[in-house]
Write a protein that holds these residues in place. Sequence first.
Motif: not given
Length: 134
Positions: A15-16, A49-53, A86-92
């Motif tokens: 979720k973003i 703003e990003f979180r794995w559910l 190692g840090m989330i940068h973007g989503v496909t």
Amino acid sequence: MTISGSCFCGAVTYKIEGKLRDARSCHCSMCRKAFSAQASAYALVEQSEFRWLSGEKLLTNYESKHGAGLQFCSKCGSTLCGTYKGMIHGVTLGCVDGNPDIALDRHIFVGSKALWETVPEGVPQYEELPPENA
């Protein structure tokens, strides 16, 4: 705005709480191989703003020697996000569920695109990175 995403098998979800930005299509040889396609389509996201559910333990990480990487589902192989050091940068964008309310605003690394590919007109194209990212 809340944006959700998931892998092909549905085991990994995220979720973003925010907006995606700087949507682009990358045509470099690394993205072509990683996505088994002519290019990758992704947008940048604020890490806060990003979180794995669900399914975070199913993620497999790959990081290149330059620090750019991918996280993908070890069950179905869907690439969910890009990382940098190692840090989330973007989503496909292919794994976003629903309408993310964003459009591709540039094609990057078209200088190394596949010879058989035709890049659509009307969107800025850059041989490598745009000047502001170089």
